[in-house]
Write an enzyme that holds these catalytic residues in place. Structure first.
Site, PDB file in Angstrom:
ATOM      1  N   ARG A 112      -2.274  -1.590  -3.935  1.00 28.08           N
ATOM      2  CA  ARG A 112      -3.279  -0.542  -3.917  1.00 28.08           C
ATOM      3  C   ARG A 112      -2.904   0.497  -4.975  1.00 28.08           C
ATOM      4  NH1 ARG A 112      -3.260   4.735  -0.319  1.00 28.08           N
ATOM      5  NH2 ARG A 112      -5.341   5.551  -0.741  1.00 28.08           N
ATOM      6  N   ARG A 149      -3.000  18.732   1.161  1.00 29.21           N
ATOM      7  CA  ARG A 149      -3.930  19.070   0.089  1.00 29.21           C
ATOM      8  C   ARG A 149      -5.032  19.990   0.598  1.00 29.21           C
ATOM      9  NH1 ARG A 149      -4.968  13.027  -1.659  1.00 29.21           N
ATOM     10  NH2 ARG A 149      -3.570  12.573   0.064  1.00 29.21           N
ATOM     11  N   ASN A 168       0.866  -1.176   0.000  1.00 29.23           N
ATOM     12  CA  ASN A 168       0.000   0.000   0.000  1.00 29.23           C
ATOM     13  C   ASN A 168       0.906   1.231   0.000  1.00 29.23           C
ATOM     14  OD1 ASN A 168      -1.798   2.080   0.519  1.00 29.23           O
ATOM     15  ND2 ASN A 168      -2.917   0.989   2.108  1.00 29.23           N
ATOM     16  N   GLU A 197      -6.877  -1.898   5.097  1.00 28.66           N
ATOM     17  CA  GLU A 197      -6.898  -1.950   3.638  1.00 28.66           C
ATOM     18  C   GLU A 197      -6.128  -3.152   3.123  1.00 28.66           C
ATOM     19  OE1 GLU A 197      -6.874   2.465   1.978  1.00 28.66           O
ATOM     20  OE2 GLU A 197      -5.585   2.278   3.747  1.00 28.66           O
ATOM     21  N   HIS A 226     -10.177   6.266  -1.718  1.00 29.40           N
ATOM     22  CA  HIS A 226     -10.105   5.525  -0.452  1.00 29.40           C
ATOM     23  C   HIS A 226     -11.161   4.423  -0.409  1.00 29.40           C
ATOM     24  CE1 HIS A 226      -8.295   9.420   1.386  1.00 29.40           C
ATOM     25  NE2 HIS A 226      -7.314   8.575   1.087  1.00 29.40           N
TER      26      HIS A 226
END
Length: 401
Positions: free
Chosen positions: A90, A239, A7, A382, A179
């Protein structure tokens, strides 16, 4: 089957070796602060943790460090790279071409590269992870799992922008959502925990260096705060989140900024970093506690933005059963959860401040007994979700041979 899950984030590299289909985690690890001389490498096996501070200047160096550790006689979990049968990656942006898990080939890599401009902090790192893994784990299947895939169920009114139709039809300019791997995992855990009838309308709140929220109805995503690229919505580590488009034009026309300069500003030097000079919420929270006004202000702005989206998504869902906090900040910052839930009693959201302070790796409810809405903290994984999707995809290929 041993699956290595990679990931790769903009400045981090998470990994796990997972035996499937039992979902047995053999080891977990994390490289943080990639690009710095004081990067942090941690590796955990059988609840024993090994950590090291060292220079890791790019993702290639990070992945080679991980491989060396996996093969280590004392703390490793494999004797040969051939023991890894699949590597699940991912990938943040799948655009319009990828709506499901796929085996990596040259065409897939080329398509991921074409999407660099839409996810400049992530897709390059994701592709680097794939390309390096191909040279190390040569006998393993390389599998890409796309963050955008879970949000393919969003209705048109949620994903289409109010610009000429040809931009959607010819150029596929639309909201994709991100996500998805995390939102899918925690929403399914919430449904298991609460029961289907008590979790028909839920909001999942993924708070890390990157942040997003999803409105999920009957297990399917109908909205996500990130859009065409992973920069919209909530205030993030570096961001900006939502910003008036006029600001971009002003920066370019009045201040003579190039498109690349504006992109770098909004992606890498805005958000919490732009407001405070720091991108790590732990530092920001500590400085705010010690009186730093810029840090106090940044936390208030971030909390307000989350509350605004909770209100909007409750309307989109036509009601609400539960909200779920997840990811590094969502799971560990009691302060951010508190700020996110302030002044929402009109919706029936009432946070128990003492329960909110409890740290745990288990699913926990942190609402008061009188709260109409459940407030859950669910640790995301994840990597398990990526391993599951990789395993299912390989089984489907085997069945159809």
């Amino acid at each position: 089957m041993n699956i290595l899950v990679i990931n790769a984030g903009s400045s981090s590299l998470k990994y796990q070796v997972i035996e499937m289909p039992s979902e047995t985690v053999k080891c977990v690890g994390l490289v943080e602060r990639i690009g710095m001389n004081n990067a942090i490498f941690t590796h955990e096996k059988n609840d024993e943790e090994y950590s090291e501070v060292l220079p890791i200047l790019n993702h290639e160096v990070g992945l080679k460090k991980i491989t060396k550790t996996l093969l280590d006689p004392k703390i490793g979990v494999i004797n040969s790279v051939d023991e890894i049968e699949a590597v699940g990656h991912r990938v943040v942006h799948g655009g319009s071409k990828f709506s499901k898990t796929t085996i990596v080939n040259q065409e897939v890599k080329d398509n991921i590269r074409e999407l660099f401009d839409l996810a400049p902090l992530h897709n390059p790192a994701n592709l680097t992870g794939i390309e390096i893994a191909e040279t190390i784990f040569t006998s393993a299947k390389q599998i890409a799992i796309f963050d955008t895939a879970f949000h393919q169920t969003m209705p048109k009114e949620a994903y289409q922008y109010a610009i000429k139709n040809e931009f959607l039809q010819k150029h596929h300019i639309r909201a994709y959502g991100f996500h998805g791997t995390s939102h899918k995992y925690v929403s399914e855990k919430a449904i298991e925990h609460l029961g289907e009838e008590s979790s028909e309308k839920i909001i999942t709140i993924h708070l890390g260096n990157g942040c997003s929220m999803s409105a999920i109805k009957n297990g399917k995503s109908i909205e996500n705060s990130l859009g065409f690229g992973p920069m919209n919505g909530l205030i993030m580590g570096t961001r900006s989140g939502d910003i008036d488009q006029s600001v971009i034009f002003f920066l370019m026309k009045k201040l003579n900024k190039t498109a690349e300069e504006v992109s770098n500003l909004l992606n890498k030097n805005s958000g919490m970093k732009g407001l405070t000079g720091f991108s790590d919420l732990r530092e920001i929270s500590e400085k705010a506690e010690n009186g730093d006004e810029n840090c106090k202000n940044a936390l208030n702005l971030a909390g307000y933005r989350i509350r605004k989206y909770i209100g909007a998504y409750t309307a989109a869902l036509n009601g609400l059963d539960a909200i779920i906090f997840t990811a590094g900040i969502g799971e560990n910052s009691s302060l951010m959860r508190k700020l996110a839930c302030e002044n929402l009693d009109f919706l029936g959201i009432n946070l128990d401040l003492e329960k909110n302070k409890i740290r745990s790796k288990e699913i926990r409810e942190i609402q008061t007994d009188s709260s109409k809405i459940k407030v859950l903290v669910i640790p995301t994984n994840e990597e398990i979700e990526i391993a599951k999707q990789s395993c299912i995809h390989l089984e489907e290929i085997f069945i159809h041979k």
